[in-house]
Write a protein that holds these residues in place. Structure first.
Motif, PDB file in Angstrom:
ATOM      1  N   TRP A 194      -3.769   3.579  -1.794  1.00 29.53           N
ATOM      2  CA  TRP A 194      -4.059   2.255  -2.101  1.00 29.53           C
ATOM      3  C   TRP A 194      -3.622   1.201  -1.006  1.00 29.53           C
ATOM      4  O   TRP A 194      -2.457   1.676  -0.423  1.00 29.53           O
ATOM      5  CB  TRP A 194      -3.081   1.975  -3.467  1.00 29.53           C
ATOM      6  CG  TRP A 194      -3.068   0.568  -3.694  1.00 29.53           C
ATOM      7  CD1 TRP A 194      -4.179  -0.430  -4.310  1.00 29.53           C
ATOM      8  CD2 TRP A 194      -1.874  -0.207  -3.364  1.00 29.53           C
ATOM      9  NE1 TRP A 194      -3.766  -1.506  -4.562  1.00 29.53           N
ATOM     10  CE2 TRP A 194      -2.309  -1.486  -4.024  1.00 29.53           C
ATOM     11  CE3 TRP A 194      -0.850  -0.095  -3.053  1.00 29.53           C
ATOM     12  CZ2 TRP A 194      -1.581  -2.719  -3.983  1.00 29.53           C
ATOM     13  CZ3 TRP A 194       0.086  -1.273  -3.064  1.00 29.53           C
ATOM     14  CH2 TRP A 194      -0.248  -2.739  -3.429  1.00 29.53           C
ATOM     15  N   ALA A 200      -3.534  -3.101  -0.537  1.00 27.67           N
ATOM     16  CA  ALA A 200      -3.972  -4.267  -0.803  1.00 27.67           C
ATOM     17  C   ALA A 200      -5.113  -5.041  -0.373  1.00 27.67           C
ATOM     18  O   ALA A 200      -5.088  -4.838   0.879  1.00 27.67           O
ATOM     19  CB  ALA A 200      -2.640  -5.214  -0.692  1.00 27.67           C
ATOM     20  N   GLU A 201      -5.512  -5.663  -1.040  1.00 26.03           N
ATOM     21  CA  GLU A 201      -7.126  -6.225  -0.491  1.00 26.03           C
ATOM     22  C   GLU A 201      -6.964  -7.043   0.703  1.00 26.03           C
ATOM     23  O   GLU A 201      -7.651  -6.725   1.447  1.00 26.03           O
ATOM     24  CB  GLU A 201      -7.882  -7.050  -1.838  1.00 26.03           C
ATOM     25  CG  GLU A 201      -9.319  -7.337  -1.296  1.00 26.03           C
ATOM     26  CD  GLU A 201      -9.943  -7.925  -2.434  1.00 26.03           C
ATOM     27  OE1 GLU A 201     -10.891  -8.501  -2.170  1.00 26.03           O
ATOM     28  OE2 GLU A 201      -9.535  -7.890  -3.628  1.00 26.03           O
ATOM     29  N   GLU A 202      -5.985  -7.685   0.647  1.00 24.73           N
ATOM     30  CA  GLU A 202      -5.907  -8.751   2.037  1.00 24.73           C
ATOM     31  C   GLU A 202      -5.299  -7.827   3.320  1.00 24.73           C
ATOM     32  O   GLU A 202      -5.112  -8.282   4.061  1.00 24.73           O
ATOM     33  CB  GLU A 202      -4.559  -9.756   1.832  1.00 24.73           C
ATOM     34  CG  GLU A 202      -3.519  -9.450   1.361  1.00 24.73           C
ATOM     35  CD  GLU A 202      -3.163  -9.178  -0.071  1.00 24.73           C
ATOM     36  OE1 GLU A 202      -1.887  -9.425  -0.607  1.00 24.73           O
ATOM     37  OE2 GLU A 202      -4.071  -9.006  -0.663  1.00 24.73           O
ATOM     38  N   GLN A 234     -15.556   3.443  -5.085  1.00 28.28           N
ATOM     39  CA  GLN A 234     -14.388   3.325  -4.594  1.00 28.28           C
ATOM     40  C   GLN A 234     -14.658   3.675  -2.914  1.00 28.28           C
ATOM     41  O   GLN A 234     -15.317   2.805  -2.478  1.00 28.28           O
ATOM     42  CB  GLN A 234     -13.384   4.395  -5.090  1.00 28.28           C
ATOM     43  CG  GLN A 234     -12.553   3.769  -6.345  1.00 28.28           C
ATOM     44  CD  GLN A 234     -11.778   4.666  -6.721  1.00 28.28           C
ATOM     45  OE1 GLN A 234     -11.729   5.928  -6.970  1.00 28.28           O
ATOM     46  NE2 GLN A 234     -10.641   4.279  -7.456  1.00 28.28           N
ATOM     47  N   ALA A 235     -14.266   4.655  -2.499  1.00 24.64           N
ATOM     48  CA  ALA A 235     -14.234   4.819  -1.098  1.00 24.64           C
ATOM     49  C   ALA A 235     -14.843   6.084  -0.600  1.00 24.64           C
ATOM     50  O   ALA A 235     -14.124   6.765   0.624  1.00 24.64           O
ATOM     51  CB  ALA A 235     -12.666   4.540  -0.609  1.00 24.64           C
ATOM     52  N   GLY A 258       0.952  -1.177   0.020  1.00 25.57           N
ATOM     53  CA  GLY A 258       0.044  -0.072  -0.016  1.00 25.57           C
ATOM     54  C   GLY A 258       0.863   1.174   0.091  1.00 25.57           C
ATOM     55  O   GLY A 258       2.149   1.120   0.092  1.00 25.57           O
ATOM     56  N   ARG A 274      -6.720  -4.874   3.909  1.00 24.77           N
ATOM     57  CA  ARG A 274      -7.750  -3.821   4.020  1.00 24.77           C
ATOM     58  C   ARG A 274      -8.676  -4.214   5.093  1.00 24.77           C
ATOM     59  O   ARG A 274      -8.744  -5.467   5.566  1.00 24.77           O
ATOM     60  CB  ARG A 274      -8.754  -3.721   2.798  1.00 24.77           C
ATOM     61  CG  ARG A 274      -8.173  -3.061   1.675  1.00 24.77           C
ATOM     62  CD  ARG A 274      -8.873  -3.069   0.532  1.00 24.77           C
ATOM     63  NE  ARG A 274      -8.207  -2.671  -0.643  1.00 24.77           N
ATOM     64  CZ  ARG A 274      -8.527  -2.686  -1.818  1.00 24.77           C
ATOM     65  NH1 ARG A 274      -9.800  -3.125  -2.284  1.00 24.77           N
ATOM     66  NH2 ARG A 274      -7.693  -2.302  -2.965  1.00 24.77           N
ATOM     67  N   GLY A 275      -9.168  -3.491   6.030  1.00 29.54           N
ATOM     68  CA  GLY A 275      -9.971  -3.526   6.995  1.00 29.54           C
ATOM     69  C   GLY A 275      -9.167  -3.589   8.383  1.00 29.54           C
ATOM     70  O   GLY A 275      -9.890  -3.781   9.654  1.00 29.54           O
TER      71      GLY A 275
END
Length: 102
Positions: A28, A30-32, A66-67, A11, A34-35
């Motif tokens: 940005w 990375a999806e894994e 997006q966000a 990111g 996030r959160g």
């Protein structure tokens, strides 16, 4: 930059400073990853650096897919939007005062 334990980039945030404003060009994660608060941490650290460099405000744009809620949760407010950009979606322009960080 956000890196994993193997130093891989997972990111980051890129921005520009000018005329007392901080423009967030890219955020940005990375999806894994996030959160877990990494996006928030990147943004808050970048905002603080912008304040240290004399910025009073920040702005960015994002899309409806997006966000926008992520940024609104962190104090950004929508000041403009373009509907159907791209078709079926909306492009939002957001801003935030950084003066409370001073």
């Amino acid at each position: 930059m956000l890196r994993d334990s193997e130093k891989n980039v997972m990111g980051g945030l890129e921005g520009f400073i000018g005329l007392g404003w901080f423009h967030i060009a890219t955020l940005w994660v990375a999806e894994e990853f996030r959160g877990y608060g990494y996006g928030k941490a990147l943004l808050l650290e970048a905002e603080q650096e912008a304040v240290n460099r004399g910025c009073l405000n920040a702005y960015l744009f994002t899309y409806s897919f997006q966000a926008p809620k992520f940024y609104q949760h962190l104090g950004y407010e929508i000041f403009g939007e373009l509907e159907d950009f791209p078709p079926g979606h909306c492009r939002y322009f957001l801003k935030k005062s950084l003066q409370k960080n001073l």
